[in-house]
Design an enzyme around this catalytic site. Structure first.
Site, PDB file in Angstrom:
ATOM      1  N   TYR A  76      -5.200   8.997  -5.612  1.00  0.00           N
ATOM      2  CA  TYR A  76      -4.250   7.949  -5.221  1.00  0.00           C
ATOM      3  C   TYR A  76      -4.591   7.298  -3.878  1.00  0.00           C
ATOM      4  O   TYR A  76      -4.641   6.070  -3.774  1.00  0.00           O
ATOM      5  CB  TYR A  76      -2.847   8.561  -5.182  1.00  0.00           C
ATOM      6  CG  TYR A  76      -1.750   7.629  -4.721  1.00  0.00           C
ATOM      7  CD1 TYR A  76      -1.393   6.529  -5.477  1.00  0.00           C
ATOM      8  CD2 TYR A  76      -1.057   7.869  -3.539  1.00  0.00           C
ATOM      9  CE1 TYR A  76      -0.377   5.682  -5.075  1.00  0.00           C
ATOM     10  CE2 TYR A  76      -0.037   7.043  -3.124  1.00  0.00           C
ATOM     11  CZ  TYR A  76       0.294   5.942  -3.891  1.00  0.00           C
ATOM     12  OH  TYR A  76       1.290   5.109  -3.484  1.00  0.00           O
ATOM     13  N   LYS A 131      -5.254   3.096  -2.392  1.00  0.00           N
ATOM     14  CA  LYS A 131      -4.365   2.427  -1.431  1.00  0.00           C
ATOM     15  C   LYS A 131      -5.095   2.101  -0.130  1.00  0.00           C
ATOM     16  O   LYS A 131      -4.811   1.089   0.514  1.00  0.00           O
ATOM     17  CB  LYS A 131      -3.146   3.314  -1.161  1.00  0.00           C
ATOM     18  CG  LYS A 131      -2.195   3.432  -2.345  1.00  0.00           C
ATOM     19  CD  LYS A 131      -1.614   2.075  -2.724  1.00  0.00           C
ATOM     20  CE  LYS A 131      -0.553   2.177  -3.789  1.00  0.00           C
ATOM     21  NZ  LYS A 131       0.059   0.864  -4.108  1.00  0.00           N
ATOM     22  N   SER A 171       0.855  -1.179   0.000  1.00  0.00           N
ATOM     23  CA  SER A 171       0.000   0.000   0.000  1.00  0.00           C
ATOM     24  C   SER A 171       0.898   1.238   0.000  1.00  0.00           C
ATOM     25  O   SER A 171       1.821   1.341  -0.814  1.00  0.00           O
ATOM     26  CB  SER A 171      -0.931  -0.014   1.217  1.00  0.00           C
ATOM     27  OG  SER A 171      -1.760   1.110   1.264  1.00  0.00           O
TER      28      SER A 171
END
Length: 402
Positions: free
Chosen positions: A228, A232, A214
């Site tokens: 983004y 993650k 991650s």
């Protein structure tokens, strides 16, 4: 009453009252002694209930995103410990170069490095096919004979490292909508597909390790990472749910039998009880790391994001890889690098699994202190954003005057 009797009664009275004054301190000492004894007991029994470390020697490790950056460094670290490696990435030229670099880390002449050129985020059927069959694509030609040899030599996947990923930074309203979709496809589905391809075999064999790489931006949402960070964060939810499905129970017992895999005899768990699967999932949270991906990301980073990122040091991929491989081998659910990483993992542990009682106790004890420190960090980040906003407004006003 004589003076001696008066003195004696005064002494008794002072002793009696002094005892009651000291009683709270005595009780605190007793409680502290019990706490220390309890902590020592937990520390001693913790290794007994923690998962047994996974042996990489002779194991088959598949690394997606293994042609560069953290993925390549993880492959090299596993190879140094005697593993067989399959590198998976899109760029064939980079794969060939990475293969040569990984092979330099060999510790015996039986080790093998294979390459698979495929986009793990596009089509699950293709990902499943190449991972299960180990079909190597070279110059757009499928070499099926070599694939059969690879399957015989390397055997089933013992450890999967999901490291394929990409990043983009920018203000929410300035990021193209297609980029949001791309982030989820590459960073999330690019980990779902390979995991789905290997999980059935791992459950049948009652053994395995799965790592999801991650990011610290997957623990805390930061300015410029609206596309983004969610991709993650999603890996954390996937990992927690998957660990509950495949995790090993404390009553699991296994014996070791050796399976001949062409080059190497590798131990395989044979279950005596059918409930647990003895598979451990690890979520790795790398900080900013000196990789080609970071260099590319820095070209378009907003000023606020750059200043926030500069509050912590940039790590080297080799250093990050060593920590992640060690934690995955030990079966730890969380893997972080450095003091900042440890603090973030403790702060965001929530309902995530713990590998040992000691780990859970550390999280309980440090939570209050780390939350206090985190508030100062958040104030600092907000201050950076405000300063940049003021500078931008002043710059606009100056341009208008001119």
């Amino acid at each position: 009453m004589s003076s001696e009797e008066l003195s004696s009664s005064t002494t008794d009275w002072l002793f009696f009252n002094s005892w009651w004054l000291l009683l709270p301190f005595v009780m605190l000492l007793v409680i502290a002694a019990f706490i220390v004894a309890f902590v020592l007991l937990l520390y001693m029994i913790s290794p007994l209930i923690s998962p047994k470390p996974f042996k990489l020697s002779g194991a088959h490790v598949v690394v997606t995103g293994g042609s560069s950056g953290i993925g390549k460094s993880i492959a090299m670290e596993c190879y140094r410990q005697g593993a067989f490696i399959t590198l998976v990435a899109r760029d064939e030229a980079k794969l060939v170069q990475a293969k040569k670099e990984v092979e330099k880390c060999a510790i015996n002449d039986k080790q093998v490095v294979l390459c698979i050129s495929v986009d793990v985020s596009r089509d699950y059927g293709q990902v499943e096919s190449v991972i299960k069959q180990h079909v190597v694509i070279g110059m757009c030609v499928r070499v099926c004979v070599f694939a059969a040899q690879a399957q015989e030599k390397l055997g089933p996947v013992d450890m999967l490292v999901n490291c394929a990923g990409t990043s983009i930074s920018g203000k929410f309203e300035e990021v193209d909508m297609d980029r949001f979709k791309k982030m989820m496809e590459v960073n999330y589905l690019g980990s779902v597909y390979p995991t789905r391809a290997v999980i059935t075999t791992m459950k049948e064999r009652r053994m395995g390790r799965i790592m999801f790489v991650s990011s610290q931006a997957g623990q805390i949402g930061l300015f410029g990472y609206t596309a983004y960070s969610p991709s993650k964060f999603a890996l954390r939810g996937l990992a927690e749910s998957l660990q509950m499905e495949v995790g090993a129970g404390k009553d699991f017992q296994s014996v070791q039998q050796h399976v001949h895999t062409g080059y190497y005899k590798r131990p395989c768990a044979k279950p005596l009880e059918m409930k647990p699967y003895n598979i451990y999932v690890t979520v790795a949270y790398p900080p900013d790391t000196d990789t080609p991906g970071l260099a590319e990301e820095n070209k378009t980073k907003p000023l606020e994001t750059k200043l926030i990122s500069e509050t912590s040091a940039v790590c080297q991929p080799e250093q990050v890889a060593k920590v992640f491989v060690k934690d995955t081998v030990q079966g730890n659910f969380n893997s972080s690098v450095g003091p900042d990483g440890y603090m973030l993992s403790a702060l965001t542990c929530g309902m995530s699994p713990v590998t040992s009682i000691t780990e859970g106790l550390q999280q309980i004890v440090t939570m209050g202190l780390f939350r206090t420190i985190a508030l100062f960090y958040l104030c600092s980040f907000d201050s950076i954003v405000r300063r940049c906003m003021i500078q931008r407004e002043q710059s606009k006003a100056a341009d208008k005057r001119e």
